[in-house]
Scaffold this motif. Structure first.
Motif, PDB file in Angstrom:
ATOM      1  N   THR A  35       0.830  -1.195   0.000  1.00 49.95           N
ATOM      2  CA  THR A  35       0.000   0.000   0.000  1.00 49.95           C
ATOM      3  C   THR A  35       0.867   1.248   0.000  1.00 49.95           C
ATOM      4  O   THR A  35       0.460   2.280  -0.458  1.00 49.95           O
ATOM      5  N   GLN A  38       1.664   3.567  -3.127  1.00 48.11           N
ATOM      6  CA  GLN A  38       0.859   4.666  -3.606  1.00 48.11           C
ATOM      7  C   GLN A  38       1.495   6.012  -3.246  1.00 48.11           C
ATOM      8  O   GLN A  38       1.228   7.016  -3.859  1.00 48.11           O
ATOM      9  N   LYS A 205      -3.347   0.345  -7.215  1.00 52.84           N
ATOM     10  CA  LYS A 205      -3.384   1.188  -8.416  1.00 52.84           C
ATOM     11  C   LYS A 205      -4.251   0.549  -9.497  1.00 52.84           C
ATOM     12  O   LYS A 205      -5.150   1.181 -10.033  1.00 52.84           O
ATOM     13  N   VAL A 206      -3.975  -0.720  -9.809  1.00 53.61           N
ATOM     14  CA  VAL A 206      -4.744  -1.368 -10.877  1.00 53.61           C
ATOM     15  C   VAL A 206      -6.183  -1.602 -10.414  1.00 53.61           C
ATOM     16  O   VAL A 206      -7.144  -1.278 -11.133  1.00 53.61           O
ATOM     17  N   ASP A 225      -9.388  -5.140   0.556  1.00 57.13           N
ATOM     18  CA  ASP A 225      -7.956  -4.836   0.611  1.00 57.13           C
ATOM     19  C   ASP A 225      -7.653  -4.428   2.043  1.00 57.13           C
ATOM     20  O   ASP A 225      -8.076  -3.376   2.499  1.00 57.13           O
ATOM     21  N   VAL A 284      -5.791 -10.858 -13.413  1.00 53.45           N
ATOM     22  CA  VAL A 284      -4.710 -10.164 -14.126  1.00 53.45           C
ATOM     23  C   VAL A 284      -3.577  -9.883 -13.131  1.00 53.45           C
ATOM     24  O   VAL A 284      -2.691  -9.096 -13.376  1.00 53.45           O
ATOM     25  N   ARG A 286      -1.567 -12.377 -10.378  1.00 57.61           N
ATOM     26  CA  ARG A 286      -0.555 -13.424 -10.478  1.00 57.61           C
ATOM     27  C   ARG A 286      -1.241 -14.774 -10.374  1.00 57.61           C
ATOM     28  O   ARG A 286      -2.155 -14.955  -9.541  1.00 57.61           O
ATOM     29  N   ASP A 310      -5.054 -14.090 -17.185  1.00 58.83           N
ATOM     30  CA  ASP A 310      -3.901 -13.560 -17.918  1.00 58.83           C
ATOM     31  C   ASP A 310      -2.599 -14.115 -17.353  1.00 58.83           C
ATOM     32  O   ASP A 310      -1.549 -13.998 -17.975  1.00 58.83           O
ATOM     33  N   HIS A 334      -0.178 -13.512 -20.339  1.00 58.53           N
ATOM     34  CA  HIS A 334       0.393 -12.447 -19.498  1.00 58.53           C
ATOM     35  C   HIS A 334       0.577 -11.160 -20.315  1.00 58.53           C
ATOM     36  O   HIS A 334       1.696 -10.658 -20.479  1.00 58.53           O
ATOM     37  N   ALA A 337       0.369  -5.932 -19.168  1.00 59.29           N
ATOM     38  CA  ALA A 337       1.188  -4.715 -19.309  1.00 59.29           C
ATOM     39  C   ALA A 337       1.611  -4.490 -20.749  1.00 59.29           C
ATOM     40  O   ALA A 337       2.358  -3.561 -21.035  1.00 59.29           O
TER      41      ALA A 337
HETATM   42  N1  LIG Z   1      -0.888  -9.088 -15.749  1.00 61.90           N
HETATM   43  C1  LIG Z   1      -0.024  -8.104 -15.845  1.00 61.90           C
HETATM   44  O1  LIG Z   1       0.626  -7.934 -16.854  1.00 61.90           O
HETATM   45  C2  LIG Z   1       0.136  -7.159 -14.724  1.00 61.90           C
HETATM   46  C3  LIG Z   1      -0.026  -7.606 -13.459  1.00 61.90           C
HETATM   47  N2  LIG Z   1       0.128  -6.742 -12.413  1.00 61.90           N
HETATM   48  C4  LIG Z   1      -0.058  -7.277 -11.087  1.00 61.90           C
HETATM   49  O2  LIG Z   1      -1.168  -6.642 -10.500  1.00 61.90           O
HETATM   50  C5  LIG Z   1      -0.978  -6.561  -9.110  1.00 61.90           C
HETATM   51  C6  LIG Z   1      -1.376  -5.201  -8.599  1.00 61.90           C
HETATM   52  O3  LIG Z   1      -0.612  -4.189  -9.194  1.00 61.90           O
HETATM   53  P1  LIG Z   1      -0.750  -2.686  -8.666  1.00 61.90           P
HETATM   54  O4  LIG Z   1      -2.169  -2.351  -8.506  1.00 61.90           O
HETATM   55  O5  LIG Z   1       0.089  -1.861  -9.534  1.00 61.90           O
HETATM   56  O6  LIG Z   1      -0.069  -2.821  -7.244  1.00 61.90           O
HETATM   57  P2  LIG Z   1      -0.430  -2.004  -5.944  1.00 61.90           P
HETATM   58  O7  LIG Z   1       0.662  -2.263  -5.013  1.00 61.90           O
HETATM   59  O8  LIG Z   1      -0.768  -0.606  -6.288  1.00 61.90           O
HETATM   60  O9  LIG Z   1      -1.761  -2.687  -5.409  1.00 61.90           O
HETATM   61  C7  LIG Z   1      -1.800  -3.929  -4.791  1.00 61.90           C
HETATM   62  C8  LIG Z   1      -2.840  -3.861  -3.713  1.00 61.90           C
HETATM   63  O10 LIG Z   1      -3.028  -5.152  -3.186  1.00 61.90           O
HETATM   64  C9  LIG Z   1      -3.286  -4.999  -1.820  1.00 61.90           C
HETATM   65  N3  LIG Z   1      -3.127  -6.227  -1.092  1.00 61.90           N
HETATM   66  C10 LIG Z   1      -2.008  -6.732  -0.518  1.00 61.90           C
HETATM   67  N4  LIG Z   1      -2.308  -7.881   0.111  1.00 61.90           N
HETATM   68  C11 LIG Z   1      -3.615  -8.113  -0.067  1.00 61.90           C
HETATM   69  C12 LIG Z   1      -4.496  -9.138   0.350  1.00 61.90           C
HETATM   70  N5  LIG Z   1      -4.083 -10.151   1.082  1.00 61.90           N
HETATM   71  N6  LIG Z   1      -5.777  -9.049  -0.026  1.00 61.90           N
HETATM   72  C13 LIG Z   1      -6.219  -8.005  -0.750  1.00 61.90           C
HETATM   73  N7  LIG Z   1      -5.443  -7.008  -1.155  1.00 61.90           N
HETATM   74  C14 LIG Z   1      -4.145  -7.061  -0.838  1.00 61.90           C
HETATM   75  C15 LIG Z   1      -2.345  -3.912  -1.398  1.00 61.90           C
HETATM   76  O11 LIG Z   1      -2.758  -3.316  -0.199  1.00 61.90           O
HETATM   77  C16 LIG Z   1      -2.435  -2.955  -2.551  1.00 61.90           C
HETATM   78  O12 LIG Z   1      -3.399  -1.964  -2.332  1.00 61.90           O
HETATM   79  C17 LIG Z   1       0.486  -6.928  -8.868  1.00 61.90           C
HETATM   80  O13 LIG Z   1       0.560  -8.252  -8.442  1.00 61.90           O
HETATM   81  C18 LIG Z   1       1.092  -6.885 -10.195  1.00 61.90           C
HETATM   82  O14 LIG Z   1       2.140  -7.759 -10.331  1.00 61.90           O
HETATM   83  C19 LIG Z   1       0.431  -5.432 -12.598  1.00 61.90           C
HETATM   84  C20 LIG Z   1       0.608  -4.946 -13.846  1.00 61.90           C
HETATM   85  C21 LIG Z   1       0.501  -5.783 -15.013  1.00 61.90           C
END
Ligand SMILES: NC(=O)C1=CN([C@@H]2O[C@H](COP(=O)(O)OP(=O)(O)OC[C@H]3O[C@@H](n4cnc5c(N)ncnc54)[C@H](O)[C@@H]3O)[C@@H](O)[C@H]2O)C=CC1
Ligand SMILES: O=C(O)C(=O)COP(=O)(O)O
Length: 598
Positions: A35, A38, A205-206, A225, A284, A286, A310, A334, A337
């Motif tokens: 978190t 951000q 963010k996503v 979250d 989308v 992991r 994805d 995948h 991005a």
């Molecule tokens: N498929 C793809 O090509 C892509 C995949 N991703 C994946 O998307 C995910 C999120 O990316 P962002 O939003 O940029 O990251 P981010 O860090 O902004 O958001 C992740 C959120 O997950 C929350 N979180 C952590 N543990 C949690 C839990 N146990 N239960 C619920 N929420 C929890 C965090 O508090 C945070 O708000 C990452 O795993 C990233 O690798 C991101 C970009 C592209």
């Protein structure tokens, strides 16, 4: 310590410390850390001095990177683009590289750090997820990990929405069917999104961008979250619920949390059993957040009507994967991005971060070092130098240095504890304490880890002063307990080795040794003498050094009372030879002396 590699992020004892900035989360790297990303823009992160003997470092780019990022890297480094390396090839190459850039397809394992032989200083992840990088190993090796946290957010969110809508209307299946010569209008009746409940799991963010877009489609959006601020969710019109509540009332579930030990296989048989029958899932994030075998069971039983994926536990997934081949599953390789715009964006974002880290300058995207706000760093910079020198000086006063286990640091300041971030100072004291007695190099990434590993306990204490808190610190005191000193004068009345320093005109000054007040600029090397306070001492020592052609930069005498004992501190430009030191020791009034390198 002095290193031999052409580029290193190691402090040499004689060079002044410079600072580079990085951002990251404190170790251990928990999900809660995520978190904090951000807030990245508001922070800068400190790492360490960069000493570049070879003007050009080498950056290994192990996966395809956008052109603009590559061009940027080439202005600063030798860039080796070697894609599709086997794990062994990567390990072989890594000892020749100062930085490594990867996407999600390269596993940066402990072995990679071990085989780098200490040369690898930065790993840049051209994307968000750093689950393919062994962060503990990186930290232990003092290697900074930076990512590109913002440039692919929209691409990933758009891909999530694309999968959501494509799944609801059977686009992929219908497309395949028509290309196979069929016309199956009744088979591919879909479901509507409007009015349905979408649970966003991971409201970062996503996730929040997906929520925003889903609301535009007329969906009712809820989220889970544990670390997301409620006001951010409220601002988008999203209710934050518990995991159980969110998954049990959702018609659609979209996953956007990182893969961590806490989220691994969080979607398992038990979770699926709590869902509404006919739920539809988009992933989308992991693959590893889903127990893929449990998902196949849930699809077979009809609990999950459809899934759009994805990402996979193993990428690429096995060709005979039941999940991938399931008729109710839509898959992409995948691609979250993978837009032209996002790839150019992440390439620039990661290239800037890697260059910044290699230069020892400010960077804003580190993931394994404490975050220090930029303005705090600027303010603390002279105290950072002071801290390292105090640690370095204190440990050299210990007889047989390696027995140091218990250190107390006192920060005297008019600022309240909340207004003074001492993590950086502690790291630098640790660096000063450990480096002179080992071959380990310390930086902000590995300071706490190394101290812990060596059984070194550093207790911090605040000494609250009256007066204006304009100056962050008045003085810093370092005390080492339970040790003998090779310079007994450095032992305070309470039995510890004690040194104290202040910043004067932006320069570190040593202001106390044991019970003696002194005042010398902490530069070069020092000779500390305890002597009987009598005339002619400065001349006697000065003559010996002069005969050896050793330049004296300053001398300072601190005494208890006239004609009693005094401490004389002499600054010298280079180390006197043994003969000169012996002669100093033979001056009758000198009771003890020690030579210290700063
Ligand atoms: N498929 C793809 O090509 C892509 C995949 N991703 C994946 O998307 C995910 C999120 O990316 P962002 O939003 O940029 O990251 P981010 O860090 O902004 O958001 C992740 C959120 O997950 C929350 N979180 C952590 N543990 C949690 C839990 N146990 N239960 C619920 N929420 C929890 C965090 O508090 C945070 O708000 C990452 O795993 C990233 O690798 C991101 C970009 C592209
Ligand atoms: O940024 C992320 O987390 C991603 O999953 C994107 O992965 P990629 O860089 O496309 O291999």
């Amino acid at each position: 310590m002095v290193t031999t590699s052409s580029l290193n992020l190691v402090f040499t004892p004689t060079k002044p410390t410079s600072l580079s900035w990085k951002h990251s989360f404190p170790s251990p790297f928990t999900t809660a850390n995520c978190t904090r990303r951000q807030n990245r823009k508001a922070y800068r992160f400190v790492v360490f001095a960069t000493v570049l003997a070879d003007p050009k470092p080498t950056v290994l780019v192990a996966e395809k990177l956008g052109k603009a990022g590559l061009e940027l890297l080439k202005t600063f480094a030798n860039v080796d683009c070697s894609y599709n390396l086997s794990p062994e090839e990567l390990c072989t190459k890594i000892s020749l590289c100062d930085a490594l850039i990867v996407r999600s397809g390269t596993k940066v394992t402990r072995e990679v750090f071990e085989r780098s032989g200490g040369r690898l200083k930065v790993v840049g992840r051209a994307g968000v997820g750093i689950d393919n990088v062994d962060l503990s190993a990186a930290t232990e090796h003092g290697c900074l990990v930076v990512n590109a946290p913002t440039a692919n957010t929209i691409a990933a969110a758009e891909h999530g929405i694309a999968l959501l809508t494509a799944m609801a209307r059977n686009i992929a299946q219908a497309d395949a069917s028509i290309k196979a010569g069929k016309w199956q209008r009744s088979k591919y009746i879909g479901v509507s999104l409007v009015g349905k409940t979408l649970a966003v799991i991971g409201f970062g963010k996503v996730g929040s961008e997906v929520a925003r877009r889903a609301k535009g489609l007329g969906m009712h959006v809820i989220a889970h979250d544990p670390y997301a601020p409620a006001d951010r969710a409220r601002a988008i019109g999203v209710d934050l619920l518990t995991f159980e509540e969110a998954i049990s009332i959702a018609d659609f579930i979209s996953l956007h949390m990182p893969l961590t030990p806490a989220t691994s296989k969080i979607f398992n048989d038990q979770a699926f059993s709590r869902m509404k029958k006919g739920v539809r899932i988009v992933n989308v994030a992991r693959g590893g957040v889903i127990d893929e075998e449990a998902l196949v069971r849930a699809l077979d039983s009809g609990i999950v009507a459809q899934a759009a994926l994805d990402v996979f536990t193993e990428e690429p997934p096995p060709k005979d994967s039941r999940l991938v081949l399931h008729e109710n599953v839509t898959v992409t390789p995948h691609l979250g991005a993978s837009t032209t715009e996002a790839q150019e964006g992440v390439a620039i974002e990661v290239a800037e971060a890697v260059i910044g880290a290699l230069r020892g300058e400010l960077a804003a995207t580190a993931v394994n070092a404490p975050m220090v706000p930029a303005e705090v760093l600027t303010e603390l910079a002279p105290f950072v130098t002071l801290s390292e020198k105090l640690g370095r000086l204190a440990v050299q006063l210990v007889a047989g240095g390696s027995g140091v286990q218990s250190v107390k640091v006192t920060y005297a300041s008019a600022r309240g504890p909340d207004d003074l971030d001492t993590r950086l100072l502690r790291a630098m004291i640790t660096k000063g304490l450990i480096e002179p007695i080992t071959s380990v190099f310390i930086n902000l990434v590995n300071a706490d880890f190394t101290a812990k590993q060596r059984g070194l306990r550093i207790a911090e204490e605040r000494f609250l002063l009256d007066g204006s808190p304009e100056n962050p610190l008045e003085f810093i005191q370092v005390q080492i307990a339970n040790v003998e000193s090779k310079f007994a004068t450095a032992i305070s009345d309470s039995g510890e080795i004690k040194v104290e320093g202040r910043v004067k005109d932006g320069k570190p000054h040593l202001t106390r040794v044991g019970s003696f007040s002194v005042d010398v600029s902490m530069e070069g090397s020092l000779i500390l003498c305890r002597q009987v306070d009598q005339p002619g001492m400065i001349g006697s020592v000065g003559n010996i050094l002069g005969e050896e052609n050793i330049n004296v930069s300053f001398m300072s005498v601190g005494r208890i009372a006239p004609r009693k004992q005094a401490v004389m501190i002499i600054g010298v430009d280079k180390e006197p030879n043994k003969e000169a030191l012996k002669k100093i020791g033979e001056i009758p009034a000198i009771e003890e002396f020690v030579f210290l390198k700063l």
